[in-house]
Design an enzyme around this catalytic site. Structure first.
Site, PDB file in Angstrom:
ATOM      1  N   ARG A  33      -4.394  -1.621   7.406  1.00  0.00           N
ATOM      2  CA  ARG A  33      -4.276  -1.016   6.078  1.00  0.00           C
ATOM      3  C   ARG A  33      -5.633  -0.609   5.456  1.00  0.00           C
ATOM      4  O   ARG A  33      -5.739   0.473   4.895  1.00  0.00           O
ATOM      5  CB  ARG A  33      -3.510  -1.934   5.128  1.00  0.00           C
ATOM      6  N   TYR A  90       3.390  -4.896   6.412  1.00  0.00           N
ATOM      7  CA  TYR A  90       2.645  -3.857   7.124  1.00  0.00           C
ATOM      8  C   TYR A  90       1.341  -4.400   7.714  1.00  0.00           C
ATOM      9  O   TYR A  90       0.341  -3.702   7.800  1.00  0.00           O
ATOM     10  CB  TYR A  90       2.393  -2.643   6.216  1.00  0.00           C
ATOM     11  N   PRO A 134      13.513  -2.821  -0.744  1.00  0.00           N
ATOM     12  CA  PRO A 134      12.066  -3.032  -0.649  1.00  0.00           C
ATOM     13  C   PRO A 134      11.669  -3.727   0.639  1.00  0.00           C
ATOM     14  O   PRO A 134      12.474  -4.431   1.262  1.00  0.00           O
ATOM     15  CB  PRO A 134      11.756  -3.963  -1.822  1.00  0.00           C
ATOM     16  N   GLY A 135      10.431  -3.520   1.020  1.00  0.00           N
ATOM     17  CA  GLY A 135       9.834  -4.272   2.113  1.00  0.00           C
ATOM     18  C   GLY A 135       8.675  -5.080   1.535  1.00  0.00           C
ATOM     19  O   GLY A 135       8.703  -6.306   1.448  1.00  0.00           O
ATOM     20  N   ARG A 136       7.663  -4.335   1.071  1.00  0.00           N
ATOM     21  CA  ARG A 136       6.433  -4.956   0.571  1.00  0.00           C
ATOM     22  C   ARG A 136       6.686  -6.005  -0.510  1.00  0.00           C
ATOM     23  O   ARG A 136       6.090  -7.080  -0.494  1.00  0.00           O
ATOM     24  CB  ARG A 136       5.547  -3.844  -0.009  1.00  0.00           C
ATOM     25  N   TYR A 186      -5.693   3.327   4.874  1.00  0.00           N
ATOM     26  CA  TYR A 186      -5.463   3.773   3.484  1.00  0.00           C
ATOM     27  C   TYR A 186      -6.604   3.379   2.552  1.00  0.00           C
ATOM     28  O   TYR A 186      -6.461   3.535   1.338  1.00  0.00           O
ATOM     29  CB  TYR A 186      -4.195   3.127   2.913  1.00  0.00           C
ATOM     30  N   CYS A 208     -14.058  -1.455  18.411  1.00  0.00           N
ATOM     31  CA  CYS A 208     -15.105  -0.440  18.555  1.00  0.00           C
ATOM     32  C   CYS A 208     -14.771   0.821  17.770  1.00  0.00           C
ATOM     33  O   CYS A 208     -14.513   1.890  18.364  1.00  0.00           O
ATOM     34  CB  CYS A 208     -15.311  -0.149  20.037  1.00  0.00           C
ATOM     35  N   GLU A 209     -14.710   0.687  16.494  1.00  0.00           N
ATOM     36  CA  GLU A 209     -14.474   1.811  15.572  1.00  0.00           C
ATOM     37  C   GLU A 209     -15.225   1.486  14.291  1.00  0.00           C
ATOM     38  O   GLU A 209     -15.207   0.331  13.840  1.00  0.00           O
ATOM     39  CB  GLU A 209     -12.987   1.933  15.199  1.00  0.00           C
TER      40      GLU A 209
END
Ligand code: LLP
Length: 408
Positions: free
Chosen positions: A303, A362, A265-267, A307, A333-334
């Site tokens: 994130r 992440y 695992p990471g998260r 997502y 600027c998005e």
């Protein structure tokens, strides 16, 4: 109900001492998650790896090593960092996607375990290093995850060798006398559904019967965590009864002796240890929306934009303020540059410091310098001393520009 920030006093002090935007990682939370997973997996011949793509902060990596974890590395630089930090080569799995020849030779020279997810790469490995040991990544054709972008198995996935091609794997390994020492799969990230996870694992377990000298089967990562106050993350009681118990039965009868089970695992290990601190610098009221503009953005935590991911946003400096709805937006600027939309938060005032929670996985590892803005500072709070240790500072505009001019 809102989630509450961990260690709010410490966070307020860090914001005031070091400014914002800043990532803060609490080591105690990492330790708690490692111990919790070890407890849930007790009784299995186990090796845990850490998927360092979630967060490769050196103090976090060092803790992982102390706890006996290995590493899932996916690029030469990740691999090199793990080696320099002293992770033993037999606990490092190199899973570069679309691995190049150069990456293959490099990993072999370092003596780590290659995880190959393409038949053509297996063939090239066999040709270059006949008789070598290798792990093979399978695609069990079942995927899962919190968003379609993070599903890494199934018919539309680029990852792993489709399980139907198992005969080709055997043929190539026979041709070059390759020893398949491990099988691997990773079906996606942020998984909350233990039934789907077990279905995918079963596919790999069934496939594994045809391999007689396996040393490990790696189940991948993917365990989800609770991002919202009313969530529980992956249900660990079900994880034990539906996955761990059948796994124990399965390996007892496996044709390979001494088989180990790996998870990577990471998260699960790092998401909850991390908080992104930002300062509200602009409040803007329109007819329908109150925007709270902060000194961070999607360049620091992508994130939500990528997502639609949920991260709780908490007002650290007005914790008892009345709950009001806000769009918390960044300085990039998005129009996808947001942390929260229509979210109830304790009343925000210009100058307040907010904590964006569960940002330890992440977050920084996916951060970038879009709009030529600095990466955030990073601070590690050790479990024993609790004394914050700043291990990365923000760059000034001058430093960023100097770095650009150096590259000309
Ligand atoms: N093993 C492999 C081969 C992986 O590709 C990954 C993650 C992991 C393990 C660890 O997965 P975890 O336990 O952290 O779910 N950026 C996305 C997540 C992408 C995951 C990519 N691979 C997000 O922020 O949700």
């Amino acid at each position: 109900m809102l989630k509450t920030a961990p260690f709010p006093e410490a966070l307020r002090k860090i914001a005031s001492d070091y400014g914002t935007p800043t990532y803060v990682y609490f080591e105690q939370t990492v330790l708690d998650r490692i111990n919790s997973l070890k407890t849930h997996l007790a009784g299995l011949p186990l090796q845990l790896l850490y998927a360092m793509k979630a967060n490769h902060a050196v103090p976090i990596m060092e803790r992982m090593k102390k706890e006996g974890l290995g590493i899932d590395a996916v690029s030469p630089a990740e691999l090199l960092l793990a080696l320099k930090l002293g992770f033993p080569t037999e606990k490092i799995l190199f899973s570069a996607n679309n691995m190049t020849d150069h990456e293959m030779h490099f990993a072999i020279q370092q003596g780590v375990i290659l995880n190959v997810g393409e038949l053509s790469r297996l063939e090239k490995l066999g040709k270059a290093y006949p008789g070598t040991s290798v792990c093979v990544r399978l695609n069990p054709q079942i995927g899962a995850g919190h968003h379609k972008h993070v599903i890494t198995a199934g018919t539309e996935s680029k990852f792993g060798i489709p399980v139907e091609q198992i005969e080709e794997i055997h043929a190539i390994s026979k041709k070059y006398d390759l020893h398949i020492q491990g099988l691997h799969q990773h079906i996606g990230s942020g998984i909350l559904d233990t039934d789907t996870l077990w279905k995918a694992i079963s596919v790999m377990l069934n496939a594994s019967i045809s391999f007689e000298r396996l040393e490990f089967i790696n189940m991948g990562g993917g365990l989800g965590i609770p991002y919202k106050a009313n969530e529980t993350g992956i249900p660990m009681d079900e994880f034990e009864s539906k996955i761990v118990t059948p796994l124990k039965r399965f390996i007892a009868d496996h044709p390979s002796d001494g088989l180990h089970i790996w998870f990577e695992p990471g998260r699960y290990f790092t998401a909850e240890c991390g908080v992104l601190l930002a300062t509200v610098n602009t409040l803007k009221e329109t007819e329908h929306i109150t925007f709270a503009g902060v000194d961070s953005g999607m360049n620091h935590l992508i994130r939500p934009a990528m997502y639609g991911a949920f991260h709780e946003v908490v007002n650290l400096t007005n914790p008892d303020g009345e709950l009001k709805p806000y769009d918390v937006v960044g300085n990039i600027c998005e129009s996808a540059d947001f942390f929260a939309r229509g979210r109830l938060i304790q009343e925000l005032r210009e100058g307040d410091v907010v904590a964006v929670l569960d940002a330890g996985a992440y977050g920084m590892s996916m951060a970038n310098m879009y709009n030529l803005r600095s990466l955030p500072a990073e601070i590690f709070v050790p479990a024993d001393s609790q004394i914050p240790h700043a291990f990365r500072s923000r760059k000034t505009a001058e430093q960023l520009v100097d770095a650009e001019l150096l590259n000309v």
